[in-house]
Design a protein around this motif. Structure first.
Motif, short mmCIF file in Angstrom:
data_model
loop_
_atom_site.label_atom_id
_atom_site.label_comp_id
_atom_site.label_asym_id
_atom_site.label_seq_id
_atom_site.Cartn_x
_atom_site.Cartn_y
_atom_site.Cartn_z
N VAL A 1 1.12 -1.20 0.11
CA VAL A 1 0.33 -0.35 0.25
C VAL A 1 1.06 1.26 -0.29
O VAL A 1 1.66 1.47 0.75
N THR A 2 0.56 2.31 -0.62
CA THR A 2 1.31 2.99 -0.75
C THR A 2 0.92 4.63 -0.69
O THR A 2 -0.32 4.42 -0.84
N GLN A 3 1.62 5.53 0.44
CA GLN A 3 0.46 6.74 0.14
C GLN A 3 1.58 8.17 -0.04
O GLN A 3 2.38 7.92 0.59
N THR A 4 0.48 9.22 -0.31
CA THR A 4 1.88 10.31 -0.68
C THR A 4 0.45 11.00 0.34
O THR A 4 -0.77 11.47 0.14
N PHE B 1 -2.82 6.68 8.54
CA PHE B 1 -2.62 5.04 7.90
C PHE B 1 -3.72 4.88 6.79
O PHE B 1 -4.52 4.26 7.92
N CYS B 2 -3.00 3.77 5.79
CA CYS B 2 -3.97 3.59 4.77
C CYS B 2 -4.00 2.13 5.36
O CYS B 2 -2.79 1.80 4.83
N ALA B 3 -4.81 1.04 4.93
CA ALA B 3 -5.02 -0.01 4.30
C ALA B 3 -5.86 0.06 3.73
O ALA B 3 -6.71 0.13 3.71
N TYR C 1 -2.85 -5.25 4.88
CA TYR C 1 -2.05 -4.84 4.99
C TYR C 1 -1.87 -3.00 4.97
O TYR C 1 -2.65 -2.32 4.97
N PHE C 2 -0.86 -2.40 5.96
CA PHE C 2 -0.67 -0.68 6.24
C PHE C 2 0.11 -0.29 5.11
O PHE C 2 1.49 -0.46 4.93
N GLY C 3 0.19 0.82 5.10
CA GLY C 3 0.73 2.28 4.52
C GLY C 3 1.41 2.16 4.76
O GLY C 3 1.80 1.67 6.64
N GLU C 4 2.62 3.58 4.16
CA GLU C 4 4.28 3.77 5.77
C GLU C 4 3.81 5.04 6.35
O GLU C 4 3.87 5.75 7.33
N GLY C 5 2.23 5.33 6.45
CA GLY C 5 1.75 6.63 7.24
C GLY C 5 1.91 7.51 5.94
O GLY C 5 2.75 7.84 5.41
N SER C 6 0.84 8.27 6.11
CA SER C 6 1.37 10.16 6.22
C SER C 6 1.67 11.03 7.66
O SER C 6 0.45 10.91 8.33
N TRP C 7 2.15 11.72 8.07
CA TRP C 7 2.43 12.98 8.79
C TRP C 7 2.11 13.83 8.32
O TRP C 7 2.23 15.10 7.96
#
Lengths: 115, 113
Positions: free
Chosen positions: B4-7, B91-93, B103-109
């Motif tokens: 999972v990718t996050q931006t 976190f997106c999953a 499955y979790f993404g790396e997160g967006s701060w």
């Protein structure tokens, strides 16, 4: 409703010593159990999981966890820790419901490995 | 392994501004989620999404929040008018039909100033 209790908020341990991070859960139905690790300033990484079958599950970096249904526990252990294991560890539970998973996390345990 | 990718990975925004966090779930997954972790606290469920609609949401997910799957691949979380207390890691999953692992993404701060 499901819940997760991690009894220790911080666990300091010397390098090469064994460690156990405790996790207890409650749920009225069958569950999946997980341990996630979060290194400083990073996201959640799945460490290991219990879905069914053997109650002892292992990760590739030497951690293991044992599902104990009677005690509703899923404690995480490692016989010898390294400095690189310093991180926060989250126990999580998910009730089985087809493809849908709603995960409930514990509050986390900070593992600090002391050189 | 699929992921999972996050931006964006980090975003700083002024209070009152709108923010959109983007996620690309694993391609054959059908269930999508957003979770939030305020600094020093535990990871909390925000919302789940299936078949183009919200399937479940928590008390945190109030009218300031919305989710959307605009184009069949992206899954977005919008915060309409950010508050200081929205500062957190988001976190997106996603899960597939077998649904046994999320499955979790790396997160967006997100930092709201």
């Amino acid at each position: 409703a499901q819940s997760v209790t991690q009894l220790d908020s911080q666990v300091p341990v010397f390098e090469e010593a064994p460690v156990e991070l405790r996790c207890n859960y409650s749920s009225s139905v069958s569950v999946y159990l997980f341990w996630y690790v979060q290194y400083p300033n990073q996201g959640l990484q799945l460490l290991l999981k219990y879905l069914s079958g053997s109650t002892l599950v292992e990760s590739i970096n030497g951690f293991e966890a044992e599902f104990n249904k009677s005690q509703t526990s899923f404690h995480l252990r490692k016989p010898s820790v390294h400095i690189s294991d310093t991180a926060e560890y989250f126990c999580a539970v998910s009730e089985r419901s087809g493809g849908y998973q709603k995960v409930t996390f514990g509050i986390g345990t900070k593992l600090q490995v002391i050189p | 392994e699929p992921e999972v990718t996050q931006t964006p990975s980090h975003q700083v925004t002024q209070m009152g501004q709108e923010v959109i966090l983007r996620c690309v779930p694993i391609s054959n997954h059908l269930y999508f989620y957003w979770y939030r972790q305020i600094l020093g606290q535990k990871v909390e469920f925000l919302v789940s999404f299936y078949n183009n609609e919200i399937s479940e949401k928590s008390e945190i997910f109030d009218d300031q929040f919305s989710v959307e799957r605009p184009d069949g691949s992206n899954f977005t979380l919008k915060i309409r008018s950010t508050k200081l207390e929205d500062s957190a890691m988001y976190f997106c999953a996603s899960t597939g039909t077998e649904g046994n692992t999320i499955y979790f993404g790396e997160g967006s701060w997100l930092t709201v100033v």
